[in-house]
Design a protein around this motif. Sequence first.
Motif, short mmCIF file in Angstrom:
data_model
loop_
_atom_site.label_atom_id
_atom_site.label_comp_id
_atom_site.label_asym_id
_atom_site.label_seq_id
_atom_site.Cartn_x
_atom_site.Cartn_y
_atom_site.Cartn_z
N VAL A 165 0.82 -1.29 0.08
CA VAL A 165 0.00 0.01 0.08
C VAL A 165 0.94 1.22 0.12
CG1 VAL A 165 -0.17 0.27 2.72
CG2 VAL A 165 -2.05 1.12 1.00
N ALA A 168 0.76 4.07 -2.57
CA ALA A 168 -0.19 5.30 -2.58
C ALA A 168 0.25 6.57 -1.97
CB ALA A 168 -1.64 4.85 -1.57
N ARG A 169 1.49 6.40 -1.34
CA ARG A 169 2.14 7.54 -0.85
C ARG A 169 2.50 8.48 -2.46
NH1 ARG A 169 8.73 6.59 0.38
NH2 ARG A 169 8.37 6.35 -2.03
N VAL A 171 0.90 8.94 -5.13
CA VAL A 171 -0.05 9.29 -6.04
C VAL A 171 0.09 10.61 -6.43
CG1 VAL A 171 -1.71 7.64 -5.00
CG2 VAL A 171 -1.55 10.00 -4.19
N GLU A 212 -6.79 -1.44 -0.91
CA GLU A 212 -7.06 -0.15 -0.76
C GLU A 212 -5.96 0.81 -1.55
OE1 GLU A 212 -5.42 3.06 2.74
OE2 GLU A 212 -6.22 1.26 3.51
N ALA A 213 -4.88 0.20 -1.85
CA ALA A 213 -3.84 0.79 -2.86
C ALA A 213 -4.46 0.67 -4.19
CB ALA A 213 -2.64 -0.10 -3.02
N ARG A 216 -6.99 3.57 -4.03
CA ARG A 216 -6.31 5.11 -4.05
C ARG A 216 -5.78 5.43 -5.38
NH1 ARG A 216 -3.41 5.48 1.42
NH2 ARG A 216 -2.65 7.43 0.77
N LEU A 217 -5.21 4.54 -6.17
CA LEU A 217 -4.71 4.67 -7.48
C LEU A 217 -5.59 5.01 -8.53
CD1 LEU A 217 -1.93 1.76 -7.35
CD2 LEU A 217 -1.47 4.18 -7.20
#
Length: 357
Positions: A165, A168-169, A171, A212-213, A216-217
């Motif tokens: 995940v 996602a940092r 993005v 979740e990743a 978010r992507l």
Amino acid sequence: MAEAAKGRGARSNATGRHEPEKVEAFDDGWTADDVEAAPLRTTLTPERARTIIAKNTSPDVGFDRSINPYKGCEHGCIYCYARPSHAWMGLSPGLDFESRLFFKPEAAGLLEQELCKPRYVCKRIHIGGNTDPYQPVERELKSTRSILEVMQRFNHPFSIITKSVLIARDVDILGPMGREGLASAFVSITTLDRGLARAMEPRASTPAKRLEAISRLAEAGVPVGVGFAPVIPGLNDHELESVLEAAAKAGATSAMYVTLRLPLEIKDLFREWLADARPDRAARVMSLVRQTRGGRDYDPDWTTRMKGSGPVADLIATRFHAAIKRYGLDASRTPLDETKFRVPASARKQMDLFDAA
């Protein structure tokens, strides 16, 4: 059998195949009632590399150039096809692979130098083709982040794959580049079972975090797919449809799969892990694996090594294609845009100073 090291995937640390002497573990009499041994710690070693872009000619990989920010991977996935590469450094593909890591401190600078070369021809670069670019040490080292920053400055197209995940940092980079047709991502999910994931991929993100990743992507505008890889007959293959459905609901628009590969040392490491972690089904799993590999633990033939062959492999393929159609994961992938690549003026000036020195 040796006790599993807490939080690690491999059960042993056999000597690499290129070493002239072999070292074996032995029973020295200590038991669980004695003072516990020190935990296995991760060590990081800087690597002074001359280049950062690796080339390959494998006809079944789908890309001819890649960047791997790290050698070795702390995720500790027991099936990882990159494990045998540690033997080239005189280290074990077992516990050494997941605890003795190497990184390139000048990764971003090396990439910039290569992209600035007058004869450089832009083609998609795949990030993470060997080891995961978002393994735990990336939180502090930010090697992958620095590479993405260069990619963004040069408008260079890239694809990236991970089990973390932590992707996602980034993005803020992946989102704009994804919307411009310059970036795509894949998130690997092998199971939705937390217990199996913990045993098989001890330091990777949980299945829920990987979903979740994907969300978010997708929300950021990144074309994102799911990789059900590897498919392990008799262990996780029954989850194929449920993983693809969950990924589609999270926002994935494409999917791929790879059948378990057991080249070189991986076959012994995987057998050892099975006997310890899933003894009740170890024999059946290996029997099914051999049925996908012409009766052997592994068949390296280029035409079949990714998917396998035979009735078991054919059934997996049939189920996969039916599932991606059912869940809308079968859309054709748009090639990344290679026409927007530009060497920024700031980089040209910096390279001119470098050449003058």
